[in-house]
Motif scaffolding. Structure first.
Motif, PDB file in Angstrom:
ATOM      1  N   ARG A 172      -6.377   2.883  -0.339  1.00 19.33           N
ATOM      2  CA  ARG A 172      -6.870   1.881   0.613  1.00 19.33           C
ATOM      3  C   ARG A 172      -6.479   0.499   0.133  1.00 19.33           C
ATOM      4  NH1 ARG A 172     -10.905  -1.814   0.314  1.00 19.33           N
ATOM      5  NH2 ARG A 172     -11.515  -0.977  -1.724  1.00 19.33           N
ATOM      6  N   GLU A 173      -5.977  -0.323   1.058  1.00 16.45           N
ATOM      7  CA  GLU A 173      -5.697  -1.726   0.794  1.00 16.45           C
ATOM      8  C   GLU A 173      -6.297  -2.555   1.921  1.00 16.45           C
ATOM      9  OE1 GLU A 173      -1.488  -1.860   0.492  1.00 16.45           O
ATOM     10  OE2 GLU A 173      -1.436  -1.081  -1.558  1.00 16.45           O
ATOM     11  N   SER A 174      -7.023  -3.599   1.555  1.00 13.55           N
ATOM     12  CA  SER A 174      -7.720  -4.400   2.560  1.00 13.55           C
ATOM     13  C   SER A 174      -7.579  -5.878   2.242  1.00 13.55           C
ATOM     14  CB  SER A 174      -9.212  -4.043   2.599  1.00 13.55           C
ATOM     15  OG  SER A 174      -9.401  -2.674   2.883  1.00 13.55           O
ATOM     16  N   TYR A 221      -8.628  -9.451   9.796  1.00 13.78           N
ATOM     17  CA  TYR A 221      -8.655  -8.416   8.773  1.00 13.78           C
ATOM     18  C   TYR A 221      -7.442  -7.498   8.905  1.00 13.78           C
ATOM     19  CZ  TYR A 221     -10.593  -5.449  12.509  1.00 13.78           C
ATOM     20  OH  TYR A 221     -10.790  -4.759  13.681  1.00 13.78           O
ATOM     21  N   TYR A 222      -7.039  -6.972   7.748  1.00  9.94           N
ATOM     22  CA  TYR A 222      -5.942  -6.009   7.659  1.00  9.94           C
ATOM     23  C   TYR A 222      -6.407  -4.860   6.773  1.00  9.94           C
ATOM     24  CZ  TYR A 222      -1.649  -3.875   5.810  1.00  9.94           C
ATOM     25  OH  TYR A 222      -0.681  -2.985   5.415  1.00  9.94           O
ATOM     26  N   ASN A 223      -6.348  -3.647   7.283  1.00  9.76           N
ATOM     27  CA  ASN A 223      -6.739  -2.468   6.518  1.00  9.76           C
ATOM     28  C   ASN A 223      -5.625  -1.428   6.573  1.00  9.76           C
ATOM     29  OD1 ASN A 223      -9.380  -3.289   5.743  1.00  9.76           O
ATOM     30  ND2 ASN A 223     -10.124  -2.846   7.798  1.00  9.76           N
ATOM     31  N   TYR A 224      -5.312  -0.873   5.413  1.00 12.73           N
ATOM     32  CA  TYR A 224      -4.234   0.121   5.318  1.00 12.73           C
ATOM     33  C   TYR A 224      -4.760   1.346   4.587  1.00 12.73           C
ATOM     34  CZ  TYR A 224       0.123   2.352   3.805  1.00 12.73           C
ATOM     35  OH  TYR A 224       1.126   3.250   3.559  1.00 12.73           O
ATOM     36  N   MET A 244     -12.008   0.117   9.388  1.00 14.21           N
ATOM     37  CA  MET A 244     -11.063   0.940   8.636  1.00 14.21           C
ATOM     38  C   MET A 244     -10.885   2.242   9.393  1.00 14.21           C
ATOM     39  SD  MET A 244      -9.298   0.928   5.805  1.00 14.21           S
ATOM     40  CE  MET A 244      -8.328   2.074   4.831  1.00 14.21           C
ATOM     41  N   GLU A 253     -12.958  -4.873  -5.295  1.00 15.21           N
ATOM     42  CA  GLU A 253     -12.974  -5.940  -4.295  1.00 15.21           C
ATOM     43  C   GLU A 253     -13.064  -7.273  -5.018  1.00 15.21           C
ATOM     44  OE1 GLU A 253     -12.948  -5.491  -0.943  1.00 15.21           O
ATOM     45  OE2 GLU A 253     -13.326  -3.339  -0.803  1.00 15.21           O
ATOM     46  N   TYR A 258     -13.833   5.795   2.871  1.00 14.34           N
ATOM     47  CA  TYR A 258     -13.284   4.618   2.213  1.00 14.34           C
ATOM     48  C   TYR A 258     -14.361   3.579   1.897  1.00 14.34           C
ATOM     49  CZ  TYR A 258      -8.701   6.421   3.569  1.00 14.34           C
ATOM     50  OH  TYR A 258      -7.587   7.202   3.726  1.00 14.34           O
ATOM     51  N   ARG A 271      -2.093   1.587   9.703  1.00 12.17           N
ATOM     52  CA  ARG A 271      -2.209   0.141   9.486  1.00 12.17           C
ATOM     53  C   ARG A 271      -3.009  -0.445  10.644  1.00 12.17           C
ATOM     54  NH1 ARG A 271       1.645  -1.370   5.631  1.00 12.17           N
ATOM     55  NH2 ARG A 271       3.254   0.210   5.309  1.00 12.17           N
TER      56      ARG A 271
END
Length: 716
Positions: A283-285, A307-310, A129, A245, A143, A335
């Motif tokens: 936070r979006e994951s 993985y994708y973390n914003y 992140m 989560e 985060y 992003r």
């Protein structure tokens, strides 16, 4: 100094989601104690009947010992002292060698052995992140909610190549283990904490499943108001944050796992040591991982992960504080998309872990504007200013020479590409337009250009289990080359300090060279009878160390050469079957070998002494933390968020805690931190903001005075 009166602030926007009437300190503490005993006692008998209920350890952790050569492993769900942490940096401070850049009550930035920022590779379930704030108000650790993870692992020094590029100081892994159910079943864990300054934490962690799969859901929230220091003066530090989560796992066989995880969180915090507050930490994951074990006789495992973390961060100077100067706000986001695939192969004397990984990260921002109420609440006019791409290949080999001798070595090669998307520059930020008559901005000479680097890292370590005494010794040589990060390439002033932008001036994007760390790590791990002891030390050289030079509101990045050394030591002794003493010591030293000055932002010598008593279901412990003065400073130099502004004084803080296991499923713990209400401040700190009455001269932000807390844990 600063005044005892904090200016009024607007109501928290996050309070609307909880609708909890604030409790006075005494009432909150009484409420926690009564809740723990009144609820738990009637449940003791029924909980004891559930034979498979998880048994909670009747203790509060005050420090973490090294578990094996170069590695520390602990359970982040166990209560800690000082008051259980609300973010990753706060939690890491209980591990010898760690400290944090402080600016108030929450969201500090972790420092290990005086090393800061991306020198620490910090991963959650294998994903990274990346914060968005140009001044790291939303550091990556802000985060992380520690209680959302089952295991915390710290690998010291450049002694692994498995977890990405650039981890020259340490690798920090927050991990969740897959759920295992032999038959349809469930489990449920939860905790509730209240304490001084209206501290109120609650968390829940539940799972249902069977042999074929599982669903796990985690949620937690934490809030607190401003705290008082040891003199009773109020320190702006309120926060309110939450995280959720959910993990869905499929286990068609004992050797196969496919897991999808989604997460979201948000929060806000005001800072005594900053000119702006964080009013959004969205936070979006999303992550997907696959693992297959026992593929062949030699191919032990195959693991793959995406993985994708914003991160969407908003900061302003008017929602959480009253001001007389113009209102301002900034919105930034990042992003990050990444992945890795690795395999494990085992032969008689060898084990090889090898694979590839990659990551791409895009940073956007909205330039500061005036006080429009909706400023920062939409994505209009967001402009991309930077893009980072990394691809790497790695391999780590363990060679078992004999039953007591091992050689572990690793090699990785990374290709980095960074793109500069800023059209115009104005000191510390990109701007959307540059008026023709302006003398404070200029066209970016590297607009839409990129730079690439190919950087190697490697290590070799020898471990030996001694025959004469029950101890393991090790020595390792590591080399890590680190690409400058976003803060080093884009956050510093974009022109030489004190010079107008009347002609081409090189920026940090072109002048900051990659950092090259070569370090020897060595130590011993001993355990026999009532005594456990360990020591780890290091000595190294850093070529092209990236250091910030601050002048007024401007900053530059310079490459220097540095020499570093230090280490950590710890021991625990069981005086009787019920009484145990422990201590730890951490020291870091740094010298700017380019000009003979002391390295800035190096934490002082720190020691911890603990004494605990445990009898059946009851435990009690005392902790005395002692920190020496730090006189080795270099004023005006440091990192992107902090700088040295003179020597700091030493201090000692004494704390107490007790815990009682009511049953296999219920536990109550309570503590008082800073029992003697000591007034003190950490060396790694920010200067207090004039918005809150601090002097114009740099004044460190003081830490909390006497703090009471009570926590109830349950597990079924």
């Amino acid at each position: 100094m600063y005044t005892n009166t904090i200016q009024g602030v607007a109501p928290s926007r996050l309070d609307d989601g909880f609708k909890l009437k604030p409790l006075s300190q005494r009432l909150a503490l009484a409420h926690a104690a009564l809740l723990g005993f009144a609820v738990c006692l009637p449940l003791q008998a029924s909980a004891a009947d559930k034979q498979d209920a998880a048994q909670l350890a009747p203790m509060v952790i005050t420090g973490v010992a090294q578990e094996s050569p170069i590695k520390v492993v602990t359970d982040p769900r166990i209560p800690r002292q000082p008051v259980p942490a609300s973010d990753g940096a706060d939690y890491l401070k209980t591990i010898p060698g760690f400290s944090a850049m402080r600016s108030g009550g929450v969201n500090g930035d972790p420092v290990f052995r005086g090393m800061f920022g991306s020198r620490l590779k910090m991963l959650t379930n294998g994903g990274e992140m990346v914060g968005a704030c140009p001044n790291r108000m939303d550091s990556p650790s802000s985060y992380i909610s520690p209680e959302n993870y089952d295991k915390l692992t710290v690998i010291k020094g450049p002694q692994t190549v498995l977890w990405g590029a650039g981890s020259s100081a340490a690798t920090v892994l927050f991990e969740r283990e897959p759920e295992v159910f032999d038959e349809p079943d469930y489990r449920l864990n939860g905790s509730l904490l209240v304490g001084s300054n209206r501290r109120f934490d609650r968390s829940i962690d539940g799972a249902v499943g069977s042999k074929e799969g599982y669903l796990r859901v985690l949620a937690n929230a934490s809030k607190a108001h401003d705290y008082n220091d040891g003199d009773g003066d109020r320190v702006p530090s309120r926060w309110n944050k939450w995280n959720t989560e959910a993990a869905l796992g499929w286990t068609p066989t004992d050797d196969t796992l496919l897991e999808l995880t989604v997460g979201r969180g948000d929060g806000e915090s005001r800072y005594a040591g900053r000119g702006m507050d964080g009013t959004q930490f969205l936070r979006e994951s999303v992550a997907l991982r696959f693992k297959q074990e026992n593929i062949t006789d030699t191919w032990a495992a195959l693991e793959a992960q995406l993985y994708y973390n914003y991160a969407d961060h908003i900061m302003d100077n008017y929602k959480l504080r009253s001001i007389t100067k113009p209102a301002m706000a900034t919105q930034v986001d990042t992003r990050t998309l990444g992945g890795r695939i690795k395999g494990t192969w085992q032969w008689d004397a060898f084990e090889l872990v090898a694979g590839v990984d990659g990551q791409t990260s895009e940073h956007r921002l909205r330039a500061r504007t005036g006080s429009s109420p909706m400023m920062g609440r939409t994505h209009s006019n967001m402009a991309k200013d930077a893009e980072f791409n990394q691809w790497g290949a790695f391999g780590e080999l363990t060679w078992t020479l004999t039953d007591s001798d091992r050689v572990i070595s690793g090699l990785r090669l990374d290709r980095h590409k960074v793109e500069d998307h800023r059209d115009y520059l104005a000191h510390r930020r990109a701007i959307p337009t540059c008026p023709a008559a302006s003398t404070s901005c200029f066209a970016n000479p590297t607009a839409n250009k990129n730079r690439t680097e190919t950087l190697p890292s490697a290590f070799v370590r020898y471990e030996n289990d001694l025959q004469a005494i029950p101890a393991t010794v090790y020595i390792g040589l590591g080399h890590a080359q680190r690409m400058p990060d976003y803060w080093e390439l884009f956050s510093a002033s974009n022109m030489p300090i004190g010079k107008p932008p009347t002609s081409y001036q090189p920026t940090a994007f072109t002048t900051a060279d990659p950092e090259k760390t070569t370090q020897v790590d060595f130590g011993i791990q001993y355990s026999q009878g009532p005594l456990d002891a360990w020591a780890s030390a290091y000595v190294g050289q850093v070529r092209d160390y990236l250091m910030f030079v601050h002048t007024g509101n401007n900053s530059q990045v310079d490459n220097i050469d540095a020499r570093i050394m230090g280490g950590e030591f710890g021991a625990a002794y069981n005086f009787t079957s019920n009484v145990k003493g422990d201590m730890s010591l951490a020291y870091a030293y740094g010298k700017n070998s380019s000009d003979g000055r002391a390295m800035p932002q190096i934490p002082p010598l720190e020691a911890r002494f603990g004494l605990s008593y445990e009898q059946g279901d009851f435990s009690s412990a005392a902790l005395w933390r002692v920190v020496a003065a730090q006189n080795r400073t270099d004023e005006g130099r440091g990192n992107v968020i902090g700088k040295d502004f003179g020597p700091s004084s030493g201090f000692g803080v004494f704390s107490l805690n007790s815990a009682y296991r009511l049953s296999k499923s219920w536990k109550v713990s309570a503590g008082v931190d800073n029992l003697f209400d000591k007034k003190y401040s950490e060396h790694l700190n920010l200067a207090g903001s004039p918005d809150f009455g601090f002097d114009d001269n740099p004044t460190r932000v003081n830490e909390p005075g006497r703090t009471w807390w009570t926590r109830v844990d349950m597990s079924f």
